[in-house]
Design an enzyme around this catalytic site. Sequence first.
Site, short mmCIF file in Angstrom:
data_model
loop_
_atom_site.label_atom_id
_atom_site.label_comp_id
_atom_site.label_asym_id
_atom_site.label_seq_id
_atom_site.Cartn_x
_atom_site.Cartn_y
_atom_site.Cartn_z
N HIS A 1 0.79 -1.23 0.00
CA HIS A 1 0.00 0.00 0.00
C HIS A 1 0.82 1.28 0.00
O HIS A 1 0.27 2.38 -0.09
CB HIS A 1 -0.93 0.03 1.22
CG HIS A 1 -0.21 0.33 2.50
ND1 HIS A 1 0.56 -0.59 3.14
CD2 HIS A 1 -0.14 1.47 3.24
CE1 HIS A 1 1.07 -0.05 4.23
NE2 HIS A 1 0.67 1.20 4.32
C1 UD1 Z 1 -2.05 5.40 6.13
C2 UD1 Z 1 -0.73 5.89 6.72
C3 UD1 Z 1 0.34 4.82 6.55
C4 UD1 Z 1 -0.12 3.47 7.07
C5 UD1 Z 1 -1.45 3.12 6.43
C6 UD1 Z 1 -1.97 1.79 6.95
C7 UD1 Z 1 -0.30 8.30 6.61
C8 UD1 Z 1 0.50 9.35 5.94
N1 UD1 Z 1 -0.26 7.09 6.06
O1 UD1 Z 1 -1.84 5.24 4.73
O2 UD1 Z 1 1.50 5.21 7.25
O3 UD1 Z 1 0.85 2.52 6.78
O4 UD1 Z 1 -2.40 4.16 6.71
O5 UD1 Z 1 -3.15 1.45 6.32
O6 UD1 Z 1 -0.93 8.58 7.62
N2 UD1 Z 1 -9.21 4.77 2.12
C9 UD1 Z 1 -10.42 4.09 2.11
N3 UD1 Z 1 -10.96 3.75 3.33
C10 UD1 Z 1 -10.38 4.05 4.51
C11 UD1 Z 1 -9.17 4.74 4.51
C12 UD1 Z 1 -8.60 5.09 3.31
O7 UD1 Z 1 -10.97 3.82 1.07
O8 UD1 Z 1 -10.95 3.69 5.57
C13 UD1 Z 1 -8.60 5.10 0.82
C14 UD1 Z 1 -8.93 6.50 0.36
O9 UD1 Z 1 -9.03 6.48 -1.03
C15 UD1 Z 1 -7.69 7.31 0.75
C16 UD1 Z 1 -6.59 6.28 0.58
O10 UD1 Z 1 -7.19 5.03 0.95
O11 UD1 Z 1 -7.52 8.43 -0.03
C17 UD1 Z 1 -5.39 6.55 1.43
O12 UD1 Z 1 -5.76 6.68 2.82
P1 UD1 Z 1 -4.83 7.55 3.82
O13 UD1 Z 1 -5.39 7.51 5.19
O14 UD1 Z 1 -4.57 8.88 3.20
O15 UD1 Z 1 -3.44 6.80 3.77
P2 UD1 Z 1 -3.06 5.24 3.72
O16 UD1 Z 1 -2.52 4.92 2.39
O17 UD1 Z 1 -4.18 4.39 4.25
#
Ligand code: UD1
Length: 371
Positions: free
Chosen positions: A206
């Site tokens: 991821h």
């Molecule tokens: C975040 C953390 C990362 C961690 C990861 C574990 C930061 C900078 N990154 O990354 O360190 O390893 O979590 O999972 O804080 N999304 C969903 N549903 C959710 C959450 C996210 O669909 O419940 C999708 C959305 O499109 C979102 C994307 O995932 O834009 C990224 O989510 P985000 O929280 O920005 O970062 P992660 O890649 O999950």
Amino acid sequence: MKILNIVGARPNFMKMAPIVEALDQYPDRFTHLLVHTGQHYDARMSQAFFEDLGMPRPDINLEVGSGSHAEQTARIMMAFEKVCLEQRPDLVIVVGDVNSTIACTLTAKKLGIAVAHVEAGLRSRDMNMPEEINRLCTDVLCDLLFTTDKFANENLLAEGVAPEKIHFVGNVMIDTLLKHRELAAGLPLLDELGLAPRSYALMTLHRPANVDDRETFKAILEALHEIARQIPIIFPIHPRTRKMAGQFGLGHFFNEGDKVEGLWLSEPLGYLEFLHLNMNARMVLTDSGGLQEETTVLGVPCLTLRPNTERPITCTQGTNQLVGNDREKILDAANKVLANDMPKGRIPEKWDGKAAKRIAEILAKYQEGEV
Ligand code: UD1
């Protein structure tokens, strides 16, 4: 002492669960509230973990959701500032390195509230990782720094942090793993899948560095398909990874027929199901931080698809190897594991299930003004 415990994203939940439990052992000393920023919000990324870990529901949910880094961080700060002003905590506890970690640290410190960081001092020295920026900024601001290993202590000291702020307590995520190990072992999942222990690999992916660039992402998926010809790979897909595959036209690698050439795809799994698959895997391929530590404790070979790690102890003492994201290097390393050429590893000092207890003891002394 009134404490606000912060969680936001999936890897935070298993770190905070034992801390909440340890603080509960001191009802006369600590009152504490659990604040969920809402950074992760899908049931499979959040609620499932509260259920699996038996963690109390959050007392406060900021419901910030996804956004750019600036948007997400700013929304957390604005919402958390109101909570701090209302609740007037004596201490805020943050864990890990996600956007919620730095956002709540910065907010609390600007209001003059003390902050403790659990899992402090980890450094990848890779400023392209958003987490590295979060780690550095959090640690420079915190009053109490709880570390998982001696490398972390060295990093903090080299950055000029006062030694009395640093406490080597061990690894809270391993507290959770050891507590749930037996329960996870007893799940019927492998039987249901018709798989024997050590007959499959487990994959997670991821990181923006791996999935936000089309060519890199494609090379990893090609390597994966190649390995899957030799050993089935179970691959629970992170929402970010699924989203990027769609955007890049790489959806054919994720054919939803489930068993495509040995690739078994699934939605993100709960904590116990994932632990069950992890402890029985022949090897793990991942770009996660926490999994490098969990495989080390479980003695499962781990190939980390990154050029660096903030957790070097998993390579020097554990079962982890850095293989980067080059197709040939990944294949080469996987073939070696399949040929039983792999590091044995041992469990690092103080990864013994008592880290949260040590944290609560130190906080009790902190309250008395002794540390
Ligand atoms: C975040 C953390 C990362 C961690 C990861 C574990 C930061 C900078 N990154 O990354 O360190 O390893 O979590 O999972 O804080 N999304 C969903 N549903 C959710 C959450 C996210 O669909 O419940 C999708 C959305 O499109 C979102 C994307 O995932 O834009 C990224 O989510 P985000 O929280 O920005 O970062 P992660 O890649 O999950």
